[in-house]
Design a protein around this motif. Sequence first.
Motif, PDB file in Angstrom:
ATOM      1  N   TYR A   1     -10.776  -9.062   8.516  1.00 19.29           N
ATOM      2  CA  TYR A   1     -11.527 -10.301   8.320  1.00 19.29           C
ATOM      3  C   TYR A   1     -11.418 -11.165   9.566  1.00 19.29           C
ATOM      4  CZ  TYR A   1     -12.082  -9.237   3.382  1.00 19.29           C
ATOM      5  OH  TYR A   1     -12.448  -8.652   2.192  1.00 19.29           O
TER       6      TYR A   1
ATOM      7  N   ALA B   1     -10.867 -12.701   2.629  1.00 19.29           N
ATOM      8  CA  ALA B   1     -11.128 -12.021   1.357  1.00 19.29           C
ATOM      9  C   ALA B   1     -11.145 -12.985   0.187  1.00 19.29           C
ATOM     10  CB  ALA B   1     -10.080 -10.944   1.126  1.00 19.29           C
TER      11      ALA B   1
ATOM     12  N   TRP C   1     -14.820  -7.176  -3.696  1.00 18.55           N
ATOM     13  CA  TRP C   1     -14.204  -6.062  -2.983  1.00 18.55           C
ATOM     14  C   TRP C   1     -13.179  -5.307  -3.824  1.00 18.55           C
ATOM     15  CZ3 TRP C   1      -9.374  -7.966  -3.244  1.00 18.55           C
ATOM     16  CH2 TRP C   1      -9.183  -9.330  -3.045  1.00 18.55           C
ATOM     17  N   TRP C   2     -13.037  -5.665  -5.062  1.00 21.63           N
ATOM     18  CA  TRP C   2     -12.132  -4.896  -5.911  1.00 21.63           C
ATOM     19  C   TRP C   2     -12.720  -3.515  -6.174  1.00 21.63           C
ATOM     20  CZ3 TRP C   2      -7.582  -7.101  -6.377  1.00 21.63           C
ATOM     21  CH2 TRP C   2      -7.483  -8.503  -6.357  1.00 21.63           C
TER      22      TRP C   2
ATOM     23  N   ARG D   1      -4.435  -8.395   1.544  1.00 24.25           N
ATOM     24  CA  ARG D   1      -3.664  -9.194   2.510  1.00 24.25           C
ATOM     25  C   ARG D   1      -4.424 -10.452   2.902  1.00 24.25           C
ATOM     26  NH1 ARG D   1      -3.423  -7.376   7.123  1.00 24.25           N
ATOM     27  NH2 ARG D   1      -4.295  -5.278   6.942  1.00 24.25           N
ATOM     28  N   SER D   2      -5.694 -10.300   3.130  1.00 25.37           N
ATOM     29  CA  SER D   2      -6.487 -11.472   3.497  1.00 25.37           C
ATOM     30  C   SER D   2      -6.589 -12.450   2.330  1.00 25.37           C
ATOM     31  CB  SER D   2      -7.875 -11.031   3.944  1.00 25.37           C
ATOM     32  OG  SER D   2      -8.703 -12.149   4.177  1.00 25.37           O
ATOM     33  N   TYR D   3      -6.712 -11.884   1.139  1.00 27.69           N
ATOM     34  CA  TYR D   3      -6.879 -12.738  -0.039  1.00 27.69           C
ATOM     35  C   TYR D   3      -5.625 -13.562  -0.314  1.00 27.69           C
ATOM     36  CZ  TYR D   3      -7.702 -13.852  -4.981  1.00 27.69           C
ATOM     37  OH  TYR D   3      -7.860 -14.504  -6.177  1.00 27.69           O
TER      38      TYR D   3
ATOM     39  N   ARG E   1     -23.762  -4.107  -2.341  1.00 26.73           N
ATOM     40  CA  ARG E   1     -23.232  -5.466  -2.475  1.00 26.73           C
ATOM     41  C   ARG E   1     -23.993  -6.435  -1.584  1.00 26.73           C
ATOM     42  NH1 ARG E   1     -16.805  -4.073  -2.016  1.00 26.73           N
ATOM     43  NH2 ARG E   1     -16.633  -2.807  -3.908  1.00 26.73           N
TER      44      ARG E   1
ATOM     45  N   HIS F   1      -8.404  -2.522  -1.441  1.00 23.50           N
ATOM     46  CA  HIS F   1      -7.868  -2.089  -0.156  1.00 23.50           C
ATOM     47  C   HIS F   1      -6.880  -3.134   0.358  1.00 23.50           C
ATOM     48  CE1 HIS F   1      -7.780  -0.665   4.000  1.00 23.50           C
ATOM     49  NE2 HIS F   1      -8.312   0.458   3.549  1.00 23.50           N
TER      50      HIS F   1
ATOM     51  N   ARG G   1       0.230  11.728  -0.400  1.00 26.07           N
ATOM     52  CA  ARG G   1      -0.739  11.043   0.441  1.00 26.07           C
ATOM     53  C   ARG G   1      -0.748  11.661   1.826  1.00 26.07           C
ATOM     54  NH1 ARG G   1      -0.630   4.684  -0.015  1.00 26.07           N
ATOM     55  NH2 ARG G   1       0.967   5.020   1.522  1.00 26.07           N
TER      56      ARG G   1
ATOM     57  N   VAL H   1      -6.423  -4.301   3.200  1.00 22.98           N
ATOM     58  CA  VAL H   1      -7.008  -5.307   4.093  1.00 22.98           C
ATOM     59  C   VAL H   1      -7.526  -6.489   3.287  1.00 22.98           C
ATOM     60  CG1 VAL H   1      -8.867  -5.727   5.739  1.00 22.98           C
ATOM     61  CG2 VAL H   1      -7.564  -3.599   5.854  1.00 22.98           C
ATOM     62  N   ASP H   2      -8.172  -6.183   2.201  1.00 24.99           N
ATOM     63  CA  ASP H   2      -8.713  -7.259   1.371  1.00 24.99           C
ATOM     64  C   ASP H   2      -7.602  -8.065   0.704  1.00 24.99           C
ATOM     65  OD1 ASP H   2     -11.453  -6.555   1.842  1.00 24.99           O
ATOM     66  OD2 ASP H   2     -11.162  -4.848   0.500  1.00 24.99           O
TER      67      ASP H   2
ATOM     68  N   PRO I   1      -4.627   3.094   1.614  1.00 26.81           N
ATOM     69  CA  PRO I   1      -3.751   1.929   1.436  1.00 26.81           C
ATOM     70  C   PRO I   1      -4.324   0.944   0.429  1.00 26.81           C
ATOM     71  CG  PRO I   1      -4.991   1.710   3.460  1.00 26.81           C
ATOM     72  CD  PRO I   1      -5.402   3.012   2.865  1.00 26.81           C
ATOM     73  N   TYR I   2      -4.046   1.206  -0.813  1.00 28.72           N
ATOM     74  CA  TYR I   2      -4.583   0.338  -1.859  1.00 28.72           C
ATOM     75  C   TYR I   2      -3.455  -0.430  -2.534  1.00 28.72           C
ATOM     76  CZ  TYR I   2      -8.747   3.094  -1.131  1.00 28.72           C
ATOM     77  OH  TYR I   2      -9.829   3.707  -0.558  1.00 28.72           O
TER      78      TYR I   2
ATOM     79  N   PRO J   1       0.809  -1.233   0.000  1.00 29.52           N
ATOM     80  CA  PRO J   1       0.000   0.000   0.000  1.00 29.52           C
ATOM     81  C   PRO J   1       0.830   1.266   0.000  1.00 29.52           C
ATOM     82  CG  PRO J   1      -0.051  -1.053   2.145  1.00 29.52           C
ATOM     83  CD  PRO J   1       0.627  -2.012   1.229  1.00 29.52           C
ATOM     84  N   ASP J   2       2.074   1.174   0.441  1.00 30.27           N
ATOM     85  CA  ASP J   2       2.898   2.382   0.509  1.00 30.27           C
ATOM     86  C   ASP J   2       3.835   2.495  -0.682  1.00 30.27           C
ATOM     87  OD1 ASP J   2       4.348   0.201   1.112  1.00 30.27           O
ATOM     88  OD2 ASP J   2       5.368   1.063   2.858  1.00 30.27           O
TER      89      ASP J   2
END
Lengths: 497, 330
Positions: free
Chosen positions: B118, B144, A129-130, A89-91, B46, A84, B32, A86-87, A150-151, A55-56
């Motif tokens: 999550y 995710a 979530w994209w 990283r989890s994915y 959604r 994002h 940023r 969060v998504d 943070p994308y 993200p950075d």
Amino acid sequence: MRVFRVITGSVVALVGLTVLVVGALAAFKYIGPDDVIASSPRELKTEGVAIATPPDLLDYHGNRVEVTVEPVDRDRHVFIGVAHDVDVRSYLSESRYLRILEVEYPLRLTTREVPGDRGRVIPPASLDWWMVKTTGAGKQTLSWRLEDGPYDLVIMHADGDAPVAVQVSFGIELPGAFRTALLVAVGGLVVLALGLVITGVFRRRPPVVDDDDEIRWDGGEAWSQNEFWRTSQPAPRVTGPRTPVGDPMELGRAAGTPEAPNAQRPATPLEHRPAGGPRQGPPAFPPPPTTHDQPPGPVPRHGPPPPYGGHQRPPAPMPPRAFHPTPADGRPPAVPPAPPTSTPQSSAVPPMRMAPRHAGPGDVGPLDRPARPSETRGTPGGEPGSFRPDASSWTMPSRPMAQGHVEPPPAPSAPRSVVGDAFNQPSEEGAPRLTGSSHSGDVPGGRHVERSHLDRSHLDDGIALGADYAEPPPWLPGPVSPVVPAPGERKDSADRG
Amino acid sequence: MARRLRRSVGIGALVVAVWATASGCVTMPEARTGRTVAWSPVTSERALTFLKRYEQVSNKASETRDPELIAQVESGPLLRATRAEFRIANRLDPDRTSRSTRARYTNQRIYIPDLADYPVWFVAVSDLADEGRTTVSLVVRSNAGSLWHMTQSVALDDDAQLPELVERNGKVVALDTGSNEGLVRSPWQAAQAYANLLMAGPDAPHAAAFHPHPQTARSHQATQRNKEQPGFTYDQKVSVVSVRALAVADGSAFVLFTLEENEELSLQDARLRFDRNDAVAAYTGRAEGDSYLRTSWVWQAVAVVPPKGAPDPRIRLLGVERSLESAKMR
């Protein structure tokens, strides 16, 4: 001085060329009309399931980025998405993937393989979530406006399988970049042209002088505005015997010039003033050559002379096609002069309609030479007799004008002033000019040109005082002395105004 | 050489870009701010999209009794219960002569909690159009890389009303299920208390913590009967599977929890005989057993845990459902 100019011009031209090249390359190679600065494609491979950015990675937001991905195996479908952190990283948790740690322009990537056990993940296109995503076969391009957050950018196969091998290129939109690059290129072009001008590449070197100031012609602008030249139309050339009409001084002087015997010499307009009154029509002569030493080949038949530039020599008023100058020794010209015309050429236009300073087509005009500011100021009423000659004016013998006929030229020995003449005559006529130096040299073509000093202090009073020559030029037909108009003589200010 | 040239040209272009930016001709990206962007596990759109898909898929799966199809939209205890229903239905009506009623959800309301990572979830409240009842559903995404799945769906009792949930910035407030701050019990303790109540019966120490509920009483009656039956031993175990809690405006907690009940009957010179339309017989395909019977049941419940100092500190069950998950009989 010339060396300095060449060096300075070269440096300026080099700078301009560099700016031009950089601007053009930036505009058309790196930016493009869509204002996107794109990198060249770069191949990325991983044994994992994805290629992702942290993200950075980008510290900016607000502009649009474009990512173009083409699979090495062109049969496979690729997926590009932004989500994002969060998504993402989890994915990708527990999965092996390639993480891009750093990007340097144009495209130098620092990557690291993130270990993991899973060799396959759920197809990314099925996830909701994209923020933006694109998928398909072959080359795919994702466009996304950077947001403050943070994308992560993720590149993978559409089926979520490992390994991944793709060609990637990145681009970022900079609104106004293309326009700016074009402006830079144009600026470089201007600087380049300026440098070349300073260097003197564009200069047409005059054949007789090496100083531009020597050939400056004050009447160039007025020349181009001359009604006669502006409106003149092609006309049949006079082939029969003609009588030179016009200013006897001009004729006489032309006859007295060393070049006079040369039939190729450009004549003054006065020499070729068409017989007849005002609005007689276009002259039966081709326009003057643009340069004094122009060969008598094809020349423009009509139209005004080219604009007078700093590096151009003033045109000769008229080509000497139809007339032959009077020899200095007073012998009759080789071609018999045309008889004076006693009737107006056009009855539709009343005679004497021409104002002193508003000569129309076919008019004799202000001596067929450019009017000077002082001349145009002198006769507000337009009366020929009201013209008050100043230092730069011509003082001419009286000559009836605009009556449908032209008087025969006076004797070449008529008194005249040469101050204004010298001041206004094109340098190729060999007339003295206001200059700070005197030159004498051979002209390419074999002619010898004399140029003399002319002291402006002698121009203070309104009477032509004559040139302050060290010795009278040999081409002067008469004595150089003040001229006082004879009583009763009409000063044809119309011709001069 | 060419590479160096390209790099030089690139740097030159970059310099031009910087210069152009400095001159105000080019809009460069902004730096940023570093602020934390509010991340939402799902949007209302959604969520509604998922609910619409769930309705379509679940109805299709019910019609075809396809246990794989229903797995696309359900998971966890609810999926196990639904699959058991399909199995029972196949046994009872193998020819599919009776058409299953299609569920139609209306007046759907989405409650998205403010979560930071999550697994994520949201609560959907819908009205069953044909039944006139209100269902509370829990939709979960474990990570995710998974899809949204409904893991719990409980029909509220007829007299039950959904409490007013606290909303901040359009999201409901999720509570820590292990914390009893401001509550008479933590959500997890409430679920565990109910499991103990089911196991221990009406005389359990936690019995006084709950308002009476018909499903609770029915379970107590069945447990008491089984324990009193001669010829077999009865063992029951109820465990908490999942707990979610949302803050309520009056300070209480709206808790959704699921339990798993495992029963085991060991026969001793006895035989069990079930009606063929019974769920266990239909599930196992056997109407009689002479050795043992092991069953698993899914309890889905929604309750309100009152805050500390409330006049009535008892937990109120708004809806409880018990469904067969699996059965094995010899």
